[in-house]
Design a protein around this motif. Sequence first.
Motif, PDB file in Angstrom:
ATOM      1  N   ARG A  13     106.654  39.871   1.958  1.00 34.77           N
ATOM      2  CA  ARG A  13     106.140  40.418   0.701  1.00 34.77           C
ATOM      3  C   ARG A  13     107.027  41.534   0.169  1.00 34.77           C
ATOM      4  O   ARG A  13     106.883  41.925  -0.992  1.00 34.77           O
ATOM      5  CB  ARG A  13     104.730  40.976   0.928  1.00 34.77           C
ATOM      6  CG  ARG A  13     103.712  39.950   1.362  1.00 34.77           C
ATOM      7  CD  ARG A  13     102.503  40.593   2.025  1.00 34.77           C
ATOM      8  NE  ARG A  13     102.852  41.172   3.313  1.00 34.77           N
ATOM      9  CZ  ARG A  13     101.992  41.809   4.110  1.00 34.77           C
ATOM     10  NH1 ARG A  13     100.733  41.948   3.730  1.00 34.77           N
ATOM     11  NH2 ARG A  13     102.391  42.304   5.268  1.00 34.77           N
ATOM     12  N   TYR A  14     107.928  42.056   0.999  1.00 36.91           N
ATOM     13  CA  TYR A  14     108.610  43.302   0.667  1.00 36.91           C
ATOM     14  C   TYR A  14     110.120  43.173   0.561  1.00 36.91           C
ATOM     15  O   TYR A  14     110.840  44.152   0.735  1.00 36.91           O
ATOM     16  CB  TYR A  14     108.217  44.375   1.694  1.00 36.91           C
ATOM     17  CG  TYR A  14     106.723  44.612   1.717  1.00 36.91           C
ATOM     18  CD1 TYR A  14     106.049  45.008   0.561  1.00 36.91           C
ATOM     19  CD2 TYR A  14     105.973  44.418   2.863  1.00 36.91           C
ATOM     20  CE1 TYR A  14     104.685  45.220   0.559  1.00 36.91           C
ATOM     21  CE2 TYR A  14     104.607  44.628   2.879  1.00 36.91           C
ATOM     22  CZ  TYR A  14     103.970  45.023   1.720  1.00 36.91           C
ATOM     23  OH  TYR A  14     102.602  45.226   1.723  1.00 36.91           O
ATOM     24  N   GLY A  17     105.904  39.782  -3.123  1.00 39.75           N
ATOM     25  CA  GLY A  17     104.882  40.661  -3.674  1.00 39.75           C
ATOM     26  C   GLY A  17     103.496  40.274  -3.213  1.00 39.75           C
ATOM     27  O   GLY A  17     103.302  39.402  -2.364  1.00 39.75           O
ATOM     28  N   VAL A  18     102.492  40.949  -3.782  1.00 41.55           N
ATOM     29  CA  VAL A  18     101.091  40.665  -3.492  1.00 41.55           C
ATOM     30  C   VAL A  18     100.330  40.576  -4.810  1.00 41.55           C
ATOM     31  O   VAL A  18     100.746  41.156  -5.819  1.00 41.55           O
ATOM     32  CB  VAL A  18     100.456  41.745  -2.597  1.00 41.55           C
ATOM     33  CG1 VAL A  18     101.102  41.778  -1.232  1.00 41.55           C
ATOM     34  CG2 VAL A  18     100.550  43.121  -3.252  1.00 41.55           C
ATOM     35  N   SER A  57     103.952  40.420   8.800  1.00 44.70           N
ATOM     36  CA  SER A  57     103.575  39.212   8.067  1.00 44.70           C
ATOM     37  C   SER A  57     102.890  38.221   9.011  1.00 44.70           C
ATOM     38  O   SER A  57     103.254  38.098  10.182  1.00 44.70           O
ATOM     39  CB  SER A  57     104.821  38.557   7.450  1.00 44.70           C
ATOM     40  OG  SER A  57     104.494  37.328   6.835  1.00 44.70           O
ATOM     41  N   GLY A  58     101.910  37.510   8.479  1.00 43.10           N
ATOM     42  CA  GLY A  58     101.252  36.472   9.261  1.00 43.10           C
ATOM     43  C   GLY A  58     101.787  35.086   8.972  1.00 43.10           C
ATOM     44  O   GLY A  58     101.234  34.088   9.440  1.00 43.10           O
ATOM     45  N   GLU A 114     114.558  36.861   6.122  1.00 46.03           N
ATOM     46  CA  GLU A 114     113.320  37.076   5.373  1.00 46.03           C
ATOM     47  C   GLU A 114     113.384  36.318   4.052  1.00 46.03           C
ATOM     48  O   GLU A 114     114.364  36.420   3.313  1.00 46.03           O
ATOM     49  CB  GLU A 114     113.077  38.559   5.140  1.00 46.03           C
ATOM     50  CG  GLU A 114     112.781  39.307   6.434  1.00 46.03           C
ATOM     51  CD  GLU A 114     112.280  40.721   6.223  1.00 46.03           C
ATOM     52  OE1 GLU A 114     111.104  40.904   5.871  1.00 46.03           O
ATOM     53  OE2 GLU A 114     113.088  41.658   6.418  1.00 46.03           O
ATOM     54  N   VAL A 115     112.336  35.578   3.798  1.00 50.76           N
ATOM     55  CA  VAL A 115     112.227  34.746   2.598  1.00 50.76           C
ATOM     56  C   VAL A 115     111.118  35.330   1.725  1.00 50.76           C
ATOM     57  O   VAL A 115     110.009  35.553   2.207  1.00 50.76           O
ATOM     58  CB  VAL A 115     111.884  33.288   2.978  1.00 50.76           C
ATOM     59  CG1 VAL A 115     111.582  32.461   1.738  1.00 50.76           C
ATOM     60  CG2 VAL A 115     113.009  32.673   3.795  1.00 50.76           C
ATOM     61  N   PRO A 116     111.388  35.606   0.455  1.00 44.10           N
ATOM     62  CA  PRO A 116     110.347  36.214  -0.386  1.00 44.10           C
ATOM     63  C   PRO A 116     109.194  35.255  -0.669  1.00 44.10           C
ATOM     64  O   PRO A 116     109.394  34.055  -0.848  1.00 44.10           O
ATOM     65  CB  PRO A 116     111.096  36.563  -1.674  1.00 44.10           C
ATOM     66  CG  PRO A 116     112.261  35.637  -1.707  1.00 44.10           C
ATOM     67  CD  PRO A 116     112.648  35.411  -0.282  1.00 44.10           C
TER      68      PRO A 116
END
Length: 352
Positions: free
Chosen positions: A117-118, A123-124, A157-158, A194-196
């Motif tokens: 998310r970061y 994002g959220v 992250s889950g 990390e993948v957005p």
Amino acid sequence: MKISVIVPTYNERENLEELFERIDRALRGYDYEIVVVDDDSPDGTWKFATGLSDRYPVKVIRRTREKGLSSAVIRGFREAEGDVFVVMDADLQHPPEVIPELLRAIEGGADIAVASRYVPGGGVKNWYWYRRLISRGAIMIGRLALPKIRNVRDPVSGFFALRREVVENVDLNPVGFKILLEILIKGNYGKVAEVPFTFGLRKAGESKLGTGTIFNYLRHIYRLMRWEGEMDRLIKFTLVGLSGVLVNEGFLWLFVSTFGWDKVLANVPATELAILNNFIWNDLWTFRDLKRKPFWSRIASFHVAALTGAIFQWIVYVALMFLGIHYLIANLLGIVVSFVVRFLFNRHVTWG
């Protein structure tokens, strides 16, 4: 390459049909299975998932004695047949359409691919400000307490993928929900990508976030610090600091009582000798196993840490005094903050 999508569930019956259909679309062309690990849901999630196995490659594990998301994921690891594991929630807040991007990162050489998310593009959706604050705060605490993950932007992250070898023969024993944090500390891996992604809105069911989540997260951090040896390092840093107090007091007494120096001026060399004492012991003992910067860089950085800690101590002291806190209590709290600041500065900068 076979993909095992591991989905821990509890009362997620209403989400399963859409989830499986979207996973199937996302993984078209892949050899894959969906491993549902259900904690004997009262709404019959396990039974409904079994009923969908005639349409999708679903394996259902119904647990009647064990409980908890992290242990469910670990059970999924044991039961899965894939070469790559994908872990995600069933509530559709983790969009299955991101799975191919995680797999491309794995195929590109990553051992672990985190849906983040970061990172730019992530994002959220529709989080209240306090939930954003809690999430950011939890990540900051984890990255400061566990330097191994300080370059991972979303270590809690889950939603993530990993090669089977990362967790094979690894003793995973997490507290709470943050299984990825455990894997990042204990797993066998070299590269993390990390993948957005955008953390979506829950479609049905209830959030599992409860009042004990924060407490369990802090317990988990503490346990991982012990496992990593960071708690031992913190204790050593404390003992060295106490020796510095004795050096400071001893030389201050010597300079004033024996040499007759001015009490104010004598404090300057006494403080410097205490700083040098602390640097030497920390260099030889507390941080001796860490990679080495040049000597003069380390000692200069250590002095900056001492100055930074002193500034924070003064700020806390003045602020609490302004709020009406007794000056001795204010000073004690300032010392505690100064200690934490100096330890983190030295752990991440001086010997980072």
